[in-house]
Write a protein that holds these residues in place. Structure first.
Motif, mmCIF file in Angstrom:
data_model
loop_
_atom_site.group_PDB
_atom_site.id
_atom_site.type_symbol
_atom_site.label_atom_id
_atom_site.label_comp_id
_atom_site.label_asym_id
_atom_site.label_seq_id
_atom_site.Cartn_x
_atom_site.Cartn_y
_atom_site.Cartn_z
ATOM 1 N N GLN A 1 47.530 -5.166 22.141
ATOM 2 C CA GLN A 1 46.762 -5.872 21.484
ATOM 3 C C GLN A 1 45.527 -6.246 22.314
ATOM 4 O OE1 GLN A 1 46.675 -6.491 18.266
ATOM 5 N NE2 GLN A 1 48.662 -5.399 18.071
ATOM 6 N N PRO A 2 44.341 -6.609 21.495
ATOM 7 C CA PRO A 2 43.202 -7.046 22.499
ATOM 8 C C PRO A 2 43.459 -8.304 23.218
ATOM 9 C CG PRO A 2 42.624 -6.608 20.156
ATOM 10 C CD PRO A 2 44.037 -6.346 20.396
ATOM 11 N N ASP A 3 44.316 -9.116 23.079
ATOM 12 C CA ASP A 3 44.823 -10.193 23.664
ATOM 13 C C ASP A 3 45.801 -9.827 24.764
ATOM 14 O OD1 ASP A 3 47.450 -10.040 22.520
ATOM 15 O OD2 ASP A 3 47.315 -12.111 21.776
ATOM 16 N N THR B 1 40.585 2.610 10.203
ATOM 17 C CA THR B 1 41.412 1.325 10.250
ATOM 18 C C THR B 1 42.515 1.425 11.301
ATOM 19 O OG1 THR B 1 42.770 1.473 8.475
ATOM 20 C CG2 THR B 1 40.779 0.234 8.068
ATOM 21 N N ASP C 1 50.028 -5.350 14.469
ATOM 22 C CA ASP C 1 48.919 -5.998 13.916
ATOM 23 C C ASP C 1 47.540 -5.179 14.419
ATOM 24 O OD1 ASP C 1 50.041 -8.277 13.125
ATOM 25 O OD2 ASP C 1 49.705 -9.607 14.955
ATOM 26 N N GLY C 2 46.839 -4.993 13.512
ATOM 27 C CA GLY C 2 45.650 -4.315 14.038
ATOM 28 C C GLY C 2 45.365 -2.931 13.627
ATOM 29 N N VAL D 1 42.314 -1.737 18.831
ATOM 30 C CA VAL D 1 40.769 -2.315 18.755
ATOM 31 C C VAL D 1 40.317 -2.933 17.374
ATOM 32 C CG1 VAL D 1 39.557 -1.190 20.694
ATOM 33 C CG2 VAL D 1 39.984 -0.138 18.672
ATOM 34 N N GLU D 2 39.783 -3.932 17.379
ATOM 35 C CA GLU D 2 39.235 -4.680 16.156
ATOM 36 C C GLU D 2 38.434 -3.738 15.619
ATOM 37 O OE1 GLU D 2 40.736 -7.505 15.585
ATOM 38 O OE2 GLU D 2 40.959 -8.167 17.639
ATOM 39 N N VAL D 3 38.529 -3.556 14.308
ATOM 40 C CA VAL D 3 37.604 -2.669 13.418
ATOM 41 C C VAL D 3 36.277 -3.465 12.972
ATOM 42 C CG1 VAL D 3 37.367 -1.193 11.453
ATOM 43 C CG2 VAL D 3 39.438 -1.349 12.495
ATOM 44 N N VAL D 4 35.435 -2.851 13.550
ATOM 45 C CA VAL D 4 33.790 -3.637 12.880
ATOM 46 C C VAL D 4 33.395 -3.196 11.750
ATOM 47 C CG1 VAL D 4 33.157 -4.223 15.369
ATOM 48 C CG2 VAL D 4 32.843 -1.747 14.599
#
Ligand code: FES
Length: 105
Positions: free
Chosen positions: A7-9, A47, A33-34, A102-105
C-alpha cells in the motif's frame, strides 16, 4: 504463486494467487485495499493500477496495446513502472511479484 501488494503507506500484504488468475482478481478476492477492478478486468477502468519495479516489469512481459492505451488515457504521466494488474496473468514464474498499489486519480 505468492504475490505481494504494498500500500502507499507501506503496508505489505501477501496473497496466494491461483494459476491463471490476474493480479487484479487475486487482489479483489483477498480484499486488498486500492484495487477495485471496476470493469472486471476488461482494461476499461484503471482502478487496478499498480506500479512495479523494472525487474518485475521485465518478468511480467511487455504491455499489450490495450493496456498501453488505457494507461495513457487515465494518467497524465505514465511511468514505465505503471501496469494494470488485471492484465497481469499470474504464472508460477512470477512468484514473489511485488505490486505497489497507487491511488487512482
Ligand atoms: Fe479495469 Fe483493470 S480492472 S482496467
Amino acid at each position: 504463486t505468492t504475490i505481494v501488494f504494498i500500500q502507499p503507506d507501506g503496508t505489505r500484504r501477501e496473497v496466494d494467487a491461483k494459476a491463471g488468475e490476474s493480479g487484479m482478481q487475486a487482489a479483489v478476492r483477498a480484499g486488498v485495499d486500492g484495487i477495485v477492478g471496476e470493469c472486471g478486468g476488461a482494461c476499461m477502468c484503471a482502478t487496478c493500477h499498480v506500479q512495479v519495479s523494472e525487474a518485475d516489469d521485465a518478468r511480467i512481459g511487455p504491455r499489450e496495446a490495450i493496456e498501453e492505451e488505457m494507461l495513457e488515457s487515465v494518467l497524465d504521466d505514465v511511468s514505465p513502472a505503471s501496469r494494470l494488474s488485471c492484465q497481469i496473468k499470474l504464472r508460477p514464474d512470477l512468484e514473489g511479484l511485488v505490486l505497489n498499489v497507487v491511488e487512482v486519480v
